[in-house]
Design an enzyme around this catalytic site. Structure first.
Site, PDB file in Angstrom:
ATOM      1  N   GLY A  16       1.235  -1.355  -0.018  1.00  0.00           N
ATOM      2  CA  GLY A  16      -0.113   0.407   0.053  1.00  0.00           C
ATOM      3  C   GLY A  16       1.016   0.728  -0.377  1.00  0.00           C
ATOM      4  O   GLY A  16       1.322   1.347   1.149  1.00  0.00           O
ATOM      5  N   ALA A  44      15.309  10.593  -1.149  1.00  0.00           N
ATOM      6  CA  ALA A  44      16.761  11.085  -0.657  1.00  0.00           C
ATOM      7  C   ALA A  44      17.712   9.598  -0.793  1.00  0.00           C
ATOM      8  O   ALA A  44      18.812   9.497  -0.821  1.00  0.00           O
ATOM      9  CB  ALA A  44      16.082  10.727   1.127  1.00  0.00           C
ATOM     10  N   ARG A  72      19.490  10.592  -3.772  1.00  0.00           N
ATOM     11  CA  ARG A  72      19.930  12.058  -4.280  1.00  0.00           C
ATOM     12  C   ARG A  72      20.674  11.294  -3.287  1.00  0.00           C
ATOM     13  O   ARG A  72      22.443  11.556  -3.591  1.00  0.00           O
ATOM     14  CB  ARG A  72      19.567  12.524  -3.486  1.00  0.00           C
ATOM     15  CG  ARG A  72      18.219  13.807  -4.575  1.00  0.00           C
ATOM     16  CD  ARG A  72      18.012  15.018  -4.374  1.00  0.00           C
ATOM     17  NE  ARG A  72      17.327  15.522  -5.845  1.00  0.00           N
ATOM     18  CZ  ARG A  72      16.915  16.553  -6.023  1.00  0.00           C
ATOM     19  NH1 ARG A  72      16.200  16.957  -4.477  1.00  0.00           N
ATOM     20  NH2 ARG A  72      15.871  16.640  -6.755  1.00  0.00           N
ATOM     21  N   ARG A 106       0.965  -5.491  -5.503  1.00  0.00           N
ATOM     22  CA  ARG A 106       0.728  -6.142  -4.185  1.00  0.00           C
ATOM     23  C   ARG A 106       0.871  -8.114  -4.846  1.00  0.00           C
ATOM     24  O   ARG A 106       0.597  -7.805  -5.952  1.00  0.00           O
ATOM     25  CB  ARG A 106      -0.139  -7.038  -3.516  1.00  0.00           C
ATOM     26  CG  ARG A 106      -0.382  -4.721  -2.378  1.00  0.00           C
ATOM     27  CD  ARG A 106      -1.780  -4.836  -1.550  1.00  0.00           C
ATOM     28  NE  ARG A 106      -2.074  -4.282  -1.185  1.00  0.00           N
ATOM     29  CZ  ARG A 106      -1.668  -3.640  -0.359  1.00  0.00           C
ATOM     30  NH1 ARG A 106      -0.679  -4.171   0.696  1.00  0.00           N
ATOM     31  NH2 ARG A 106      -2.147  -2.626   0.829  1.00  0.00           N
ATOM     32  N   ASP A 120       5.873  -4.593   6.260  1.00  0.00           N
ATOM     33  CA  ASP A 120       6.511  -6.021   6.093  1.00  0.00           C
ATOM     34  C   ASP A 120       6.117  -7.097   5.278  1.00  0.00           C
ATOM     35  O   ASP A 120       6.768  -8.131   5.183  1.00  0.00           O
ATOM     36  CB  ASP A 120       5.280  -6.954   7.804  1.00  0.00           C
ATOM     37  CG  ASP A 120       4.236  -7.178   7.774  1.00  0.00           C
ATOM     38  OD1 ASP A 120       3.598  -6.916   6.883  1.00  0.00           O
ATOM     39  OD2 ASP A 120       3.794  -8.287   7.838  1.00  0.00           O
ATOM     40  N   GLY A 121       5.247  -6.997   4.493  1.00  0.00           N
ATOM     41  CA  GLY A 121       4.894  -7.709   3.157  1.00  0.00           C
ATOM     42  C   GLY A 121       6.345  -7.786   2.168  1.00  0.00           C
ATOM     43  O   GLY A 121       6.818  -8.742   1.944  1.00  0.00           O
ATOM     44  N   THR A 152       4.660   2.440   5.540  1.00  0.00           N
ATOM     45  CA  THR A 152       3.063   2.491   5.642  1.00  0.00           C
ATOM     46  C   THR A 152       2.177   3.175   7.020  1.00  0.00           C
ATOM     47  O   THR A 152       2.871   3.834   7.265  1.00  0.00           O
ATOM     48  CB  THR A 152       2.979   0.688   6.356  1.00  0.00           C
ATOM     49  OG1 THR A 152       1.370   0.315   6.105  1.00  0.00           O
ATOM     50  CG2 THR A 152       3.989   0.695   7.213  1.00  0.00           C
ATOM     51  N   ASP A 184       0.611   1.809   8.514  1.00  0.00           N
ATOM     52  CA  ASP A 184      -0.328   1.250   9.490  1.00  0.00           C
ATOM     53  C   ASP A 184       0.493   0.857  10.835  1.00  0.00           C
ATOM     54  O   ASP A 184       0.092   1.030  12.005  1.00  0.00           O
ATOM     55  CB  ASP A 184      -0.549  -0.190   8.772  1.00  0.00           C
ATOM     56  CG  ASP A 184      -1.840  -0.566   8.237  1.00  0.00           C
ATOM     57  OD1 ASP A 184      -2.711   0.048   7.807  1.00  0.00           O
ATOM     58  OD2 ASP A 184      -1.300  -1.238   7.189  1.00  0.00           O
ATOM     59  N   ASP A 199       3.034  -0.597  11.728  1.00  0.00           N
ATOM     60  CA  ASP A 199       2.742  -1.852  11.973  1.00  0.00           C
ATOM     61  C   ASP A 199       3.532  -3.142  11.900  1.00  0.00           C
ATOM     62  O   ASP A 199       3.868  -3.933  12.255  1.00  0.00           O
ATOM     63  CB  ASP A 199       1.434  -3.012  11.860  1.00  0.00           C
ATOM     64  CG  ASP A 199       1.527  -3.425  10.064  1.00  0.00           C
ATOM     65  OD1 ASP A 199       2.438  -2.268   9.846  1.00  0.00           O
ATOM     66  OD2 ASP A 199       0.854  -3.440   9.624  1.00  0.00           O
ATOM     67  N   MET A 219      -8.593   2.710   8.831  1.00  0.00           N
ATOM     68  CA  MET A 219      -7.495   1.957   8.721  1.00  0.00           C
ATOM     69  C   MET A 219      -6.315   1.058   9.576  1.00  0.00           C
ATOM     70  O   MET A 219      -6.520   1.707  10.663  1.00  0.00           O
ATOM     71  CB  MET A 219      -6.820   2.327   7.339  1.00  0.00           C
ATOM     72  CG  MET A 219      -7.831   2.000   6.429  1.00  0.00           C
ATOM     73  SD  MET A 219      -6.546   2.229   4.548  1.00  0.00           S
ATOM     74  CE  MET A 219      -7.207   1.856   3.347  1.00  0.00           C
ATOM     75  N   ARG A 271      -5.394  -1.934   8.971  1.00  0.00           N
ATOM     76  CA  ARG A 271      -5.072  -3.690   8.332  1.00  0.00           C
ATOM     77  C   ARG A 271      -5.246  -4.218   9.926  1.00  0.00           C
ATOM     78  O   ARG A 271      -6.101  -4.572  11.090  1.00  0.00           O
ATOM     79  CB  ARG A 271      -3.857  -3.916   8.211  1.00  0.00           C
ATOM     80  CG  ARG A 271      -4.170  -4.995   7.551  1.00  0.00           C
ATOM     81  CD  ARG A 271      -2.425  -5.831   6.267  1.00  0.00           C
ATOM     82  NE  ARG A 271      -1.896  -4.774   5.259  1.00  0.00           N
ATOM     83  CZ  ARG A 271      -3.169  -5.338   4.498  1.00  0.00           C
ATOM     84  NH1 ARG A 271      -3.484  -6.584   3.912  1.00  0.00           N
ATOM     85  NH2 ARG A 271      -2.283  -4.804   3.403  1.00  0.00           N
ATOM     86  N   GLY A 299     -10.828  12.634  20.736  1.00  0.00           N
ATOM     87  CA  GLY A 299     -11.289  13.138  21.882  1.00  0.00           C
ATOM     88  C   GLY A 299     -12.237  11.858  21.967  1.00  0.00           C
ATOM     89  O   GLY A 299     -13.475  11.684  22.870  1.00  0.00           O
ATOM     90  N   GLU A 302     -14.795   8.508  23.004  1.00  0.00           N
ATOM     91  CA  GLU A 302     -15.319   8.040  24.058  1.00  0.00           C
ATOM     92  C   GLU A 302     -15.136   6.928  24.072  1.00  0.00           C
ATOM     93  O   GLU A 302     -15.351   6.193  24.791  1.00  0.00           O
ATOM     94  CB  GLU A 302     -16.878   8.242  23.941  1.00  0.00           C
ATOM     95  CG  GLU A 302     -17.407   9.671  24.635  1.00  0.00           C
ATOM     96  CD  GLU A 302     -17.286  10.692  23.809  1.00  0.00           C
ATOM     97  OE1 GLU A 302     -17.006  10.349  22.478  1.00  0.00           O
ATOM     98  OE2 GLU A 302     -17.149  11.736  24.284  1.00  0.00           O
ATOM     99  N   LYS A 337     -24.389  13.716  28.400  1.00  0.00           N
ATOM    100  CA  LYS A 337     -23.788  13.402  27.267  1.00  0.00           C
ATOM    101  C   LYS A 337     -24.493  13.503  25.883  1.00  0.00           C
ATOM    102  O   LYS A 337     -25.057  12.204  25.863  1.00  0.00           O
ATOM    103  CB  LYS A 337     -22.630  12.643  27.520  1.00  0.00           C
ATOM    104  CG  LYS A 337     -20.883  12.973  27.840  1.00  0.00           C
ATOM    105  CD  LYS A 337     -20.379  11.491  27.384  1.00  0.00           C
ATOM    106  CE  LYS A 337     -18.739  12.269  27.106  1.00  0.00           C
ATOM    107  NZ  LYS A 337     -17.920  12.392  26.230  1.00  0.00           N
ATOM    108  N   ARG A 391     -24.905   6.814  13.460  1.00  0.00           N
ATOM    109  CA  ARG A 391     -24.261   6.552  11.987  1.00  0.00           C
ATOM    110  C   ARG A 391     -22.779   5.562  12.585  1.00  0.00           C
ATOM    111  O   ARG A 391     -22.285   5.568  12.866  1.00  0.00           O
ATOM    112  CB  ARG A 391     -24.363   8.349  12.110  1.00  0.00           C
ATOM    113  CG  ARG A 391     -25.132   8.751  11.043  1.00  0.00           C
ATOM    114  CD  ARG A 391     -26.810   7.870  10.497  1.00  0.00           C
ATOM    115  NE  ARG A 391     -27.825   8.629  10.474  1.00  0.00           N
ATOM    116  CZ  ARG A 391     -28.619   9.141  11.272  1.00  0.00           C
ATOM    117  NH1 ARG A 391     -28.822   7.748  12.086  1.00  0.00           N
ATOM    118  NH2 ARG A 391     -29.773   9.860  11.413  1.00  0.00           N
TER     119      ARG A 391
END
Ligand code: F6P
Length: 325
Positions: free
Chosen positions: A14, A25, A28, A75, A106-107, A129, A131, A133, A173, A175, A189, A191, A217, A249
């Site tokens: 992704g 970087a 160069r 991918r 990691d993939g 990524t 994520d 992760d 997102m 994963r 913020g 809840e 609330k 919603r």
């Protein structure tokens, strides 16, 4: 004399904001060190098709601020097979590319590690990524921008949630990782924050909403990581409505989180990591990822990027809970 003479660079998996700054970087730093640099288009798929573009310092002009990746990404299933990797090694060899820098998650790193192991190709990974992760690094390139993008949407949803006294379940997102949800849940913020690392307690979430309503609330924001539970935010929302009778919603933020101009911290992280990747390659180092720990760039064995401990800070859940009462 550097240990490598020709580096190939690709982006894979992704896309993430800041990948372009990392490519810039890498290119160069290589040019400055007298190392030939080739951009490999479309990730490992492009590698298997010899989709190469020789690059110079000007090839990466005016891209530091761009989201996405000028090298494109994919991918690639074929690369997960031994045969695909053998083909890739032969192509790299034929093009005299003696080190492959892969920017991805990691993939991507699993693929690079196997390429090094099976065919002796020198490889360096750079974590890109949204994520966050990847074990071995506190931050991945793209996480900061994605968090800010998601946060902007959450803030906007809060306006309408407050006006209508509504409960919103917002899916982000990540994963199988809750880092993004945790970050934006606390900063936004929320809840309630549901993440894969902690089993979803929908009874408790329902109590928080019932109790909050009793205390006056009106609106609630619940941030749900896409991997937190089967069915994501929609499933969590339906389960809470069943318990509380309060309507809701759902908003799934989706791929908007992957786009946009990278934040300052993603650009600086990408620039530092891109440079470090080439410096490591020039020193003959291989099979590592550039990571960041305590503000310092470190080199982490690629295998540790999926076997090591995650840096996710679960204490933030408690901070979010107390600050959202
Ligand atoms: O890894 C980045 C990521 O955006 C994840 O958060 C998400 O689960 C996945 O990629 C989506 O992948 P795709 O763009 O292939 O649908």
């Amino acid at each position: 004399m550097p240990a490598v003479r020709h580096i190939g660079v690709l982006t894979s998996g992704g896309d993430a904001p800041g990948m372009n700054a990392a490519v810039r970087a890498v290119v160069r730093t290589a040019v400055a060190g007298g190392i030939k640099i080739t951009g490999i288009m479309h990730g490992f798929s492009g590698l298997l098709e010899s989709n190469f573009e020789v690059m110079n310092a000007r090839s990466v002009s005016n891209i530091v601020q761009l989201g996405g990746t000028i090298l494109k990404t994919s991918r690639c299933k074929e690369f997960y097979e031994e045969e695909g990797r053998a083909k890739a090694a032969a192509i790299l060899n034929g093009a005299s590319i003696d080190c492959l820098v892969g920017i991805g998650g990691d993939g991507t790193f699993r693929g690079l590690h196997k390429l090094a192991l099976e065919h002796g190709v020198a490889v360096i990974g750079v974590p890109g990524t949204i994520d966050n992760d990847v074990a071995g690094t506190e931050y991945t390139i793209g996480f900061s921008t994605a968090a800010n993008t998601a946060l902007e949407s959450i803030d906007k949803i809060r306006d309408t949630a407050a006006s209508h006294d509504r409960i919103f379940f917002i899916e982000v997102m990540g994963r199988n990782c809750g880092a993004l949800a945790l970050e934006v849940g606390l900063a936004g913020g929320a809840e309630g924050i549901l993440i894969p690392e902690v089993p979803a307690d929908l009874e408790r979430l329902s109590d928080i909403i019932r109790d909050g309503r009793q205390r006056g609330k009106g609106s609630f924001i619940i941030v749900v990581a896409e991997g937190a539970l089967k069915g994501g935010a929609a499933a969590a929302a339906a389960a809470v409505e069943e318990r509380t009778g309060v309507s809701y919603r759902v908003s799934v933020l989706g791929h908007v989180q992957r786009g946009g101009s990278p934040t300052s911290s993603d650009r600086t992280l990408a620039s530092r990591m891109g440079r470090a990747a080439v410096v490591a390659a020039a020193e003959g180092i291989s099979d590592v990822m550039t990571g960041v720990r305590d503000g310092q760039i470190v080199l982490v064995p690629l295998e540790e990027t999926w076997t090591g401990d995650s840096f996710i800070n679960l204490d933030l859940l408690g901070v979010a809970e107390i600050t959202a009462t």
